[in-house]
Write a protein that holds these residues in place. Structure first.
Motif, PDB file in Angstrom:
ATOM      1  N   LEU A  31       3.455  -6.000   1.865  1.00 16.39           N
ATOM      2  CA  LEU A  31       2.596  -4.992   1.249  1.00 16.39           C
ATOM      3  C   LEU A  31       3.294  -3.641   1.208  1.00 16.39           C
ATOM      4  O   LEU A  31       3.773  -3.154   2.238  1.00 16.39           O
ATOM      5  N   ASN A  32       3.337  -3.069   0.020  1.00 14.37           N
ATOM      6  CA  ASN A  32       3.844  -1.707  -0.136  1.00 14.37           C
ATOM      7  C   ASN A  32       2.708  -0.837  -0.661  1.00 14.37           C
ATOM      8  O   ASN A  32       2.031  -1.212  -1.617  1.00 14.37           O
ATOM      9  N   VAL A  33       2.493   0.299  -0.037  1.00 13.42           N
ATOM     10  CA  VAL A  33       1.416   1.197  -0.429  1.00 13.42           C
ATOM     11  C   VAL A  33       2.014   2.509  -0.905  1.00 13.42           C
ATOM     12  O   VAL A  33       2.710   3.197  -0.142  1.00 13.42           O
ATOM     13  N   PHE A  37      -6.471  -4.740  -0.893  1.00 13.45           N
ATOM     14  CA  PHE A  37      -5.375  -5.720  -0.833  1.00 13.45           C
ATOM     15  C   PHE A  37      -5.885  -7.003  -0.180  1.00 13.45           C
ATOM     16  O   PHE A  37      -6.666  -6.952   0.774  1.00 13.45           O
ATOM     17  N   THR A  38      -5.446  -8.122  -0.725  1.00 14.51           N
ATOM     18  CA  THR A  38      -5.806  -9.406  -0.132  1.00 14.51           C
ATOM     19  C   THR A  38      -4.598 -10.333  -0.123  1.00 14.51           C
ATOM     20  O   THR A  38      -3.872 -10.405  -1.114  1.00 14.51           O
ATOM     21  N   THR A  39      -4.401 -11.021   0.961  1.00 12.94           N
ATOM     22  CA  THR A  39      -3.396 -12.065   1.055  1.00 12.94           C
ATOM     23  C   THR A  39      -4.077 -13.356   1.473  1.00 12.94           C
ATOM     24  O   THR A  39      -5.058 -13.334   2.221  1.00 12.94           O
ATOM     25  N   TYR A  40      -3.534 -14.477   0.950  1.00 15.04           N
ATOM     26  CA  TYR A  40      -4.187 -15.766   1.147  1.00 15.04           C
ATOM     27  C   TYR A  40      -3.223 -16.764   1.781  1.00 15.04           C
ATOM     28  O   TYR A  40      -2.039 -16.779   1.465  1.00 15.04           O
ATOM     29  N   CYS A  41      -3.777 -17.606   2.636  1.00 18.21           N
ATOM     30  CA  CYS A  41      -3.024 -18.727   3.187  1.00 18.21           C
ATOM     31  C   CYS A  41      -3.749 -20.012   2.862  1.00 18.21           C
ATOM     32  O   CYS A  41      -4.973 -20.099   3.047  1.00 18.21           O
ATOM     33  N   VAL A  58       1.454  -0.472   5.422  1.00 18.23           N
ATOM     34  CA  VAL A  58       2.702  -1.042   4.919  1.00 18.23           C
ATOM     35  C   VAL A  58       3.288  -2.016   5.936  1.00 18.23           C
ATOM     36  O   VAL A  58       3.322  -1.757   7.131  1.00 18.23           O
ATOM     37  N   GLY A  59       3.753  -3.159   5.440  1.00 22.36           N
ATOM     38  CA  GLY A  59       4.370  -4.152   6.301  1.00 22.36           C
ATOM     39  C   GLY A  59       4.218  -5.528   5.703  1.00 22.36           C
ATOM     40  O   GLY A  59       3.752  -5.682   4.569  1.00 22.36           O
ATOM     41  N   VAL A  81       0.462  -1.644  -4.080  1.00 24.16           N
ATOM     42  CA  VAL A  81      -0.815  -1.029  -4.399  1.00 24.16           C
ATOM     43  C   VAL A  81      -0.719   0.475  -4.260  1.00 24.16           C
ATOM     44  O   VAL A  81       0.144   1.005  -3.557  1.00 24.16           O
ATOM     45  N   GLN A  82      -1.643   1.138  -4.943  1.00 24.84           N
ATOM     46  CA  GLN A  82      -1.779   2.581  -4.795  1.00 24.84           C
ATOM     47  C   GLN A  82      -2.662   2.816  -3.570  1.00 24.84           C
ATOM     48  O   GLN A  82      -3.620   2.065  -3.312  1.00 24.84           O
TER      49      GLN A  82
END
Lengths: 109, 115
Positions: A105-107, A19-23, A84-85, A13-14
Protein backbone atom coordinates in the motif's frame (compact mmCIF):
# COMPACT_ATOMS: atom_id res chain seq x y z
CA UNK A 1 2.36 -25.70 1.23
CA UNK A 2 1.15 -22.20 0.59
CA UNK A 3 -2.39 -22.05 -0.75
CA UNK A 4 -3.52 -18.54 0.09
CA UNK A 5 -3.65 -15.98 -2.69
CA UNK A 6 -3.58 -12.29 -1.90
CA UNK A 7 -4.81 -9.43 -4.09
CA UNK A 8 -4.11 -6.83 -5.21
CA UNK A 9 -0.33 -6.93 -5.36
CA UNK A 10 -0.10 -3.14 -5.23
CA UNK A 11 -2.48 -0.36 -4.30
CA UNK A 12 -1.89 3.36 -4.60
CA UNK A 13 -4.42 5.61 -2.88
CA UNK A 14 -4.81 9.25 -2.06
CA UNK A 15 -4.70 10.00 1.64
CA UNK A 16 -8.25 9.78 2.98
CA UNK A 17 -9.37 7.11 0.55
CA UNK A 18 -10.26 3.62 1.69
CA UNK A 19 -8.19 0.49 1.00
CA UNK A 20 -8.99 -3.20 0.97
CA UNK A 21 -6.82 -6.26 0.52
CA UNK A 22 -8.16 -9.77 0.08
CA UNK A 23 -6.89 -13.26 0.80
CA UNK A 24 -8.43 -16.29 -0.83
CA UNK A 25 -7.83 -19.98 -0.25
CA UNK A 26 -9.01 -23.07 -2.09
CA UNK A 27 -9.31 -24.90 1.21
CA UNK A 28 -11.07 -24.21 4.48
CA UNK A 29 -8.77 -22.39 6.86
CA UNK A 30 -8.52 -23.11 10.57
CA UNK A 31 -7.68 -19.49 11.17
CA UNK A 32 -5.94 -16.57 9.53
CA UNK A 33 -3.54 -13.94 10.76
CA UNK A 34 -2.70 -10.51 9.38
CA UNK A 35 0.66 -8.74 9.56
CA UNK A 36 1.96 -5.32 8.53
CA UNK A 37 5.47 -4.66 7.31
CA UNK A 38 6.61 -1.06 7.08
CA UNK A 39 9.19 -0.22 4.39
CA UNK A 40 12.56 -1.47 5.59
CA UNK A 41 10.99 -3.11 8.61
CA UNK A 42 9.89 -6.54 9.68
CA UNK A 43 6.38 -8.00 9.78
CA UNK A 44 4.35 -7.08 12.83
CA UNK A 45 1.39 -9.16 13.99
CA UNK A 46 -1.91 -7.32 13.73
CA UNK A 47 -4.70 -9.77 14.44
CA UNK A 48 -5.99 -13.32 14.24
CA UNK A 49 -9.39 -14.46 13.02
CA UNK A 50 -10.75 -17.85 13.99
CA UNK A 51 -14.53 -18.00 13.72
CA UNK A 52 -16.64 -18.18 10.59
CA UNK A 53 -17.89 -14.71 9.66
CA UNK A 54 -15.79 -13.08 12.37
CA UNK A 55 -15.27 -9.32 12.17
CA UNK A 56 -12.70 -7.50 14.27
CA UNK A 57 -11.84 -3.82 14.33
CA UNK A 58 -8.72 -1.94 15.30
CA UNK A 59 -9.41 1.78 14.99
CA UNK A 60 -9.61 2.38 11.21
CA UNK A 61 -8.80 -1.26 10.36
CA UNK A 62 -11.56 -3.84 9.89
CA UNK A 63 -10.70 -7.51 9.50
CA UNK A 64 -13.19 -10.06 8.27
CA UNK A 65 -13.20 -13.85 7.95
CA UNK A 66 -15.52 -15.33 5.37
CA UNK A 67 -18.49 -17.47 6.29
CA UNK A 68 -16.91 -20.49 4.63
CA UNK A 69 -13.51 -19.68 6.19
CA UNK A 70 -11.92 -19.63 2.75
CA UNK A 71 -11.30 -15.91 2.45
CA UNK A 72 -10.46 -12.89 4.52
CA UNK A 73 -10.19 -9.17 4.03
CA UNK A 74 -8.53 -6.21 5.63
CA UNK A 75 -10.18 -2.83 5.10
CA UNK A 76 -8.66 0.50 6.08
CA UNK A 77 -10.98 3.48 6.29
CA UNK A 78 -9.66 6.94 5.45
CA UNK A 79 -6.04 5.95 4.90
CA UNK A 80 -3.20 7.96 6.38
CA UNK A 81 0.44 8.13 5.35
CA UNK A 82 1.26 6.03 8.41
CA UNK A 83 -0.64 3.14 6.80
CA UNK A 84 2.06 2.78 4.14
CA UNK A 85 3.54 -0.71 4.05
CA UNK A 86 2.89 -4.25 2.93
CA UNK A 87 0.03 -6.18 4.44
CA UNK A 88 0.32 -9.96 4.62
CA UNK A 89 -2.23 -12.58 5.47
CA UNK A 90 -1.01 -15.91 6.79
CA UNK A 91 -2.68 -19.29 6.87
CA UNK A 92 -1.89 -22.02 9.38
CA UNK A 93 -0.86 -25.35 7.93
CA UNK A 94 1.36 -28.18 9.16
CA UNK A 95 2.18 -26.40 12.42
CA UNK A 96 3.37 -23.14 10.89
CA UNK A 97 2.01 -20.12 9.09
CA UNK A 98 2.37 -19.68 5.37
CA UNK A 99 2.30 -16.09 4.23
CA UNK A 100 0.52 -14.64 1.25
CA UNK A 101 2.48 -12.61 -1.27
CA UNK A 102 1.33 -9.37 0.35
CA UNK A 103 -0.36 -6.19 -0.79
CA UNK A 104 1.88 -3.17 -0.94
CA UNK A 105 0.00 0.00 0.00
CA UNK A 106 1.24 3.43 -0.98
CA UNK A 107 -0.59 6.48 0.33
CA UNK A 108 -0.10 9.80 -1.40
CA UNK A 109 -0.40 12.83 0.88
CA UNK B 1 14.78 -10.45 26.07
CA UNK B 2 12.10 -7.95 25.20
CA UNK B 3 12.06 -8.85 21.54
CA UNK B 4 13.55 -11.21 19.00
CA UNK B 5 17.16 -10.32 18.41
CA UNK B 6 19.01 -11.19 15.22
CA UNK B 7 22.65 -10.74 14.33
CA UNK B 8 24.31 -9.55 12.30
CA UNK B 9 21.89 -7.02 10.89
CA UNK B 10 23.81 -6.95 7.62
CA UNK B 11 26.21 -9.43 6.12
CA UNK B 12 28.12 -9.18 2.87
CA UNK B 13 29.93 -12.32 1.86
CA UNK B 14 31.76 -13.65 -1.14
CA UNK B 15 30.22 -16.39 -3.21
CA UNK B 16 31.32 -19.78 -1.93
CA UNK B 17 31.87 -18.71 1.67
CA UNK B 18 29.87 -20.03 4.61
CA UNK B 19 27.75 -17.74 6.78
CA UNK B 20 26.09 -18.09 10.16
CA UNK B 21 23.04 -16.10 11.16
CA UNK B 22 21.94 -15.91 14.77
CA UNK B 23 18.52 -15.57 16.36
CA UNK B 24 17.77 -15.00 20.02
CA UNK B 25 14.03 -15.47 20.58
CA UNK B 26 11.84 -13.95 23.24
CA UNK B 27 12.46 -15.60 26.59
CA UNK B 28 9.84 -18.26 27.21
CA UNK B 29 8.85 -18.66 23.58
CA UNK B 30 9.14 -22.32 22.74
CA UNK B 31 8.52 -22.08 18.99
CA UNK B 32 11.10 -20.55 16.64
CA UNK B 33 10.85 -20.08 12.89
CA UNK B 34 13.15 -18.98 10.11
CA UNK B 35 11.78 -17.29 6.99
CA UNK B 36 13.47 -15.75 3.98
CA UNK B 37 12.30 -12.66 2.15
CA UNK B 38 13.77 -11.72 -1.19
CA UNK B 39 13.56 -8.09 -2.30
CA UNK B 40 9.95 -7.05 -2.67
CA UNK B 41 8.70 -10.58 -2.20
CA UNK B 42 6.70 -12.50 0.37
CA UNK B 43 7.99 -14.64 3.20
CA UNK B 44 9.32 -18.08 2.39
CA UNK B 45 9.23 -20.62 5.21
CA UNK B 46 12.57 -22.33 5.89
CA UNK B 47 12.58 -24.23 9.18
CA UNK B 48 10.69 -24.49 12.46
CA UNK B 49 11.72 -25.59 15.96
CA UNK B 50 9.36 -26.47 18.77
CA UNK B 51 10.84 -27.25 22.15
CA UNK B 52 12.90 -30.43 22.05
CA UNK B 53 11.04 -31.92 19.10
CA UNK B 54 12.77 -32.69 15.83
CA UNK B 55 12.74 -29.56 13.66
CA UNK B 56 10.54 -29.20 10.60
CA UNK B 57 13.09 -28.68 7.83
CA UNK B 58 10.63 -28.96 4.98
CA UNK B 59 11.26 -25.42 3.72
CA UNK B 60 15.03 -25.54 3.42
CA UNK B 61 15.85 -24.92 -0.26
CA UNK B 62 18.95 -27.10 -0.45
CA UNK B 63 21.33 -29.16 1.65
CA UNK B 64 23.59 -26.12 1.88
CA UNK B 65 21.15 -24.77 4.46
CA UNK B 66 21.04 -26.06 8.01
CA UNK B 67 19.92 -24.77 11.37
CA UNK B 68 20.17 -25.73 14.97
CA UNK B 69 18.68 -24.54 18.19
CA UNK B 70 20.71 -25.03 21.32
CA UNK B 71 19.11 -25.42 24.71
CA UNK B 72 15.72 -24.56 23.33
CA UNK B 73 16.73 -20.92 22.97
CA UNK B 74 19.25 -19.41 20.55
CA UNK B 75 19.15 -20.63 16.97
CA UNK B 76 21.79 -20.48 14.25
CA UNK B 77 21.04 -20.71 10.54
CA UNK B 78 24.06 -21.78 8.51
CA UNK B 79 24.41 -21.42 4.77
CA UNK B 80 27.36 -23.24 3.25
CA UNK B 81 29.00 -22.34 -0.04
CA UNK B 82 26.79 -19.30 -0.49
CA UNK B 83 25.39 -18.48 -3.92
CA UNK B 84 24.12 -15.17 -5.25
CA UNK B 85 20.54 -16.43 -5.17
CA UNK B 86 20.90 -16.76 -1.39
CA UNK B 87 20.86 -12.97 -1.13
CA UNK B 88 17.78 -12.01 0.88
CA UNK B 89 16.62 -10.87 4.28
CA UNK B 90 16.53 -13.77 6.71
CA UNK B 91 13.86 -13.29 9.33
CA UNK B 92 13.54 -15.16 12.58
CA UNK B 93 10.28 -15.29 14.53
CA UNK B 94 9.23 -16.80 17.80
CA UNK B 95 5.87 -17.56 19.35
CA UNK B 96 4.72 -18.59 22.77
CA UNK B 97 3.98 -22.13 21.71
CA UNK B 98 3.25 -24.30 18.76
CA UNK B 99 -0.20 -23.97 17.33
CA UNK B 100 -2.39 -21.63 15.41
CA UNK B 101 -3.45 -19.43 18.30
CA UNK B 102 -0.24 -17.48 18.68
CA UNK B 103 1.01 -14.59 16.64
CA UNK B 104 4.61 -14.48 15.58
CA UNK B 105 7.06 -11.88 16.83
CA UNK B 106 9.67 -11.22 14.18
CA UNK B 107 13.20 -9.98 14.60
CA UNK B 108 14.57 -7.18 12.44
CA UNK B 109 16.24 -9.69 10.16
CA UNK B 110 19.69 -10.22 8.70
CA UNK B 111 20.20 -8.77 5.24
CA UNK B 112 22.53 -11.15 3.42
CA UNK B 113 24.27 -10.04 0.26
CA UNK B 114 26.35 -12.55 -1.66
CA UNK B 115 28.77 -10.92 -4.08
Amino acid sequence: GQQVMQIPQYQHVQEGEDFTTYCNSSTTLSNIQWYKQRPGGHPVFLIQLVKSGEVKKQKRLTFQFGEAKKNSSLHITATQTTDVGTYFCAEFNFNKFYFGSGTKLNVKP
Amino acid sequence: GAGVSQSPSNKVTEKGKDVELRCDPISGHTALYWYRQSLGQGLEFLIYFQGNSAPDKSGLPSDRFSAERTGGSVSTLTIQRTQQEDSAVYLCASSLARGSNYGYTFGSGTRLTVV
